[in-house]
Design an enzyme around this catalytic site. Sequence first.
Site, mmCIF file in Angstrom:
data_model
loop_
_atom_site.group_PDB
_atom_site.id
_atom_site.type_symbol
_atom_site.label_atom_id
_atom_site.label_comp_id
_atom_site.label_asym_id
_atom_site.label_seq_id
_atom_site.Cartn_x
_atom_site.Cartn_y
_atom_site.Cartn_z
ATOM 1 N N SER A 157 0.838 -1.200 0.000
ATOM 2 C CA SER A 157 0.000 0.000 0.000
ATOM 3 C C SER A 157 0.873 1.250 0.000
ATOM 4 C CB SER A 157 -0.911 0.039 1.232
ATOM 5 O OG SER A 157 -1.622 1.265 1.258
ATOM 6 N N THR B 235 1.928 3.344 3.243
ATOM 7 C CA THR B 235 2.910 2.927 4.245
ATOM 8 C C THR B 235 4.277 3.497 3.875
ATOM 9 O OG1 THR B 235 3.557 0.885 3.125
ATOM 10 C CG2 THR B 235 1.650 0.759 4.625
ATOM 11 N N VAL C 133 7.453 2.276 3.809
ATOM 12 C CA VAL C 133 8.362 1.538 2.931
ATOM 13 C C VAL C 133 7.855 1.568 1.488
ATOM 14 C CG1 VAL C 133 9.467 -0.695 2.478
ATOM 15 C CG2 VAL C 133 9.170 0.079 4.830
ATOM 16 N N CYS C 134 6.562 1.443 1.303
ATOM 17 C CA CYS C 134 5.985 1.471 -0.055
ATOM 18 C C CYS C 134 6.162 2.850 -0.692
ATOM 19 C CB CYS C 134 4.512 1.098 -0.023
ATOM 20 S SG CYS C 134 4.213 -0.571 0.612
ATOM 21 N N ALA C 135 5.959 3.885 0.089
ATOM 22 C CA ALA C 135 6.157 5.243 -0.417
ATOM 23 C C ALA C 135 7.625 5.447 -0.777
ATOM 24 C CB ALA C 135 5.709 6.263 0.629
#
Length: 172
Positions: free
Chosen positions: A59, A62, A64-66
């Site tokens: 997602s 979050t 780490v995803c960003a």
Amino acid sequence: MSRSGAVTFKGNPMTLAGDAVETGQVAPEFTLHYFEGGLQTLSLADLKGKPTLLSIVPSLDTGVCATQTKKFNESLAAMGDSINAVTVSLDLPFAMNRFCGAEGITNMRVGSDYQDRNFSNAWGTLMEELKIMCRACFVLDSEGKVVYAEYVPEVTNEPDYDAALAALKSAS
């Protein structure tokens, strides 16, 4: 087919739905959705003709995803129009579009698998226990053949950016 314990999420073993996509195979078909003046679709056929990076995240909401999306976006700036790059998640297309606008993501497209999870099942990225995607990276050559595949073993860790980008440059 399911792959029990294929990855971990915060140390907990997760089962991934579907078979693992491996280097050398033809990329599985898919249809993703994105928002650009209305809901649109993106398929494997739309990406053929250029090497492609598929960056899979649980997602964009979050950290780490960003970070993953921002790092790839920065690294891809020098490659310009010679490649395709898509961040794929189960986030709604509207939320993905809003994130890209707020974060200045201009070198990557986004694709949502929210409708029927055809991507996550075909590419073996759906964590059955959580009903979200694991973290993964795939690189396709211009014909749609997989030249790089990484399922990040611990979902909360970042992918191997250097290896994915090297594979993308080699495919160019």
